[in-house]
Design a protein around this motif. Structure first.
Motif, mmCIF file in Angstrom:
data_model
loop_
_atom_site.group_PDB
_atom_site.id
_atom_site.type_symbol
_atom_site.label_atom_id
_atom_site.label_comp_id
_atom_site.label_asym_id
_atom_site.label_seq_id
_atom_site.Cartn_x
_atom_site.Cartn_y
_atom_site.Cartn_z
ATOM 1 N N VAL A 81 51.634 71.827 49.047
ATOM 2 C CA VAL A 81 50.416 72.339 49.682
ATOM 3 C C VAL A 81 49.856 73.519 48.884
ATOM 4 N N VAL A 82 50.730 74.415 48.456
ATOM 5 C CA VAL A 82 50.292 75.561 47.654
ATOM 6 C C VAL A 82 49.669 75.066 46.351
ATOM 7 N N HIS A 83 50.250 74.025 45.761
ATOM 8 C CA HIS A 83 49.713 73.445 44.523
ATOM 9 C C HIS A 83 48.306 72.902 44.742
ATOM 10 N N SER A 84 48.108 72.136 45.798
ATOM 11 C CA SER A 84 46.770 71.564 46.042
ATOM 12 C C SER A 84 45.756 72.652 46.389
ATOM 13 N N ARG A 85 46.190 73.674 47.104
ATOM 14 C CA ARG A 85 45.287 74.787 47.417
ATOM 15 C C ARG A 85 44.929 75.567 46.157
ATOM 16 N N ALA A 86 45.885 75.723 45.270
ATOM 17 C CA ALA A 86 45.614 76.424 44.009
ATOM 18 C C ALA A 86 44.623 75.625 43.162
ATOM 19 N N GLN A 87 44.748 74.318 43.148
ATOM 20 C CA GLN A 87 43.795 73.490 42.411
ATOM 21 C C GLN A 87 42.383 73.653 42.973
#
Length: 156
Positions: free
Chosen positions: A60-66
């Protein structure tokens, strides 16, 4: 005597910044609206990133960072277009406070693009991004607020 009078008269006339004509103002307003829309997308990404950050999974953090990085890149591009429109419209330069805040906001967007880059060593950086994100997002939010206060065109 006449030369002295002309010198005093020209020195007494206030220097006015040229105001763009209506077609130019329309182009600037379109660019300014594009920046406002882009800033709204960044604000949405900021809100989304902050939501339940401490318990969000690494995926989730990865997709939010993207999403965060993409919104910063888009907003920076909109600011570049606004700067171009202002430079063409104001031969003497755009209002100084707008130039200053635009530069500051572009600096924050460059940092955002770097800090939320998910292509380089993301697995090692995910926890540190989670830790420092609230501070960085606050700085970005403050820069957007300052820009919003000065991003107003002078009236005719």
């Amino acid at each position: 005597m006449i030369a002295a009078f002309l010198l005093v008269w020209t020195a007494a006339v206030p220097v006015q910044r040229p105001v763009p004509d209506s077609a130019t103002r329309a182009r600037i307003n379109v660019a300014l609206q594009s920046v406002r829309d882009s800033l709204d997308r960044v604000r949405g990404a900021v809100f989304n990133f902050r939501t339940d950050l401490s318990r969000a999974s690494p995926v989730v953090v990865h997709s939010r960072a993207q999403r965060m990085q993409a919104s910063c890149v888009g907003a920076d591009a909109a600011l570049v277009r606004l700067d171009s429109a202002l430079n063409v419209s104001y031969p003497a330069g755009a209002p100084p406070d707008l130039r200053r805040e635009s530069r500051a906001l572009r600096t924050e967007f460059a940092a955002c693009r770097r800090e939320y880059d998910t292509t380089q060593r993301w697995e090692q950086r995910a926890d540190s991004v989670r830790a420092w994100a609230p501070f960085k997002l606050h700085r970005l939010d403050e820069a957007m607020r300052r820009f919003g206060r000065v991003a107003i065109l002078p009236r005719r």
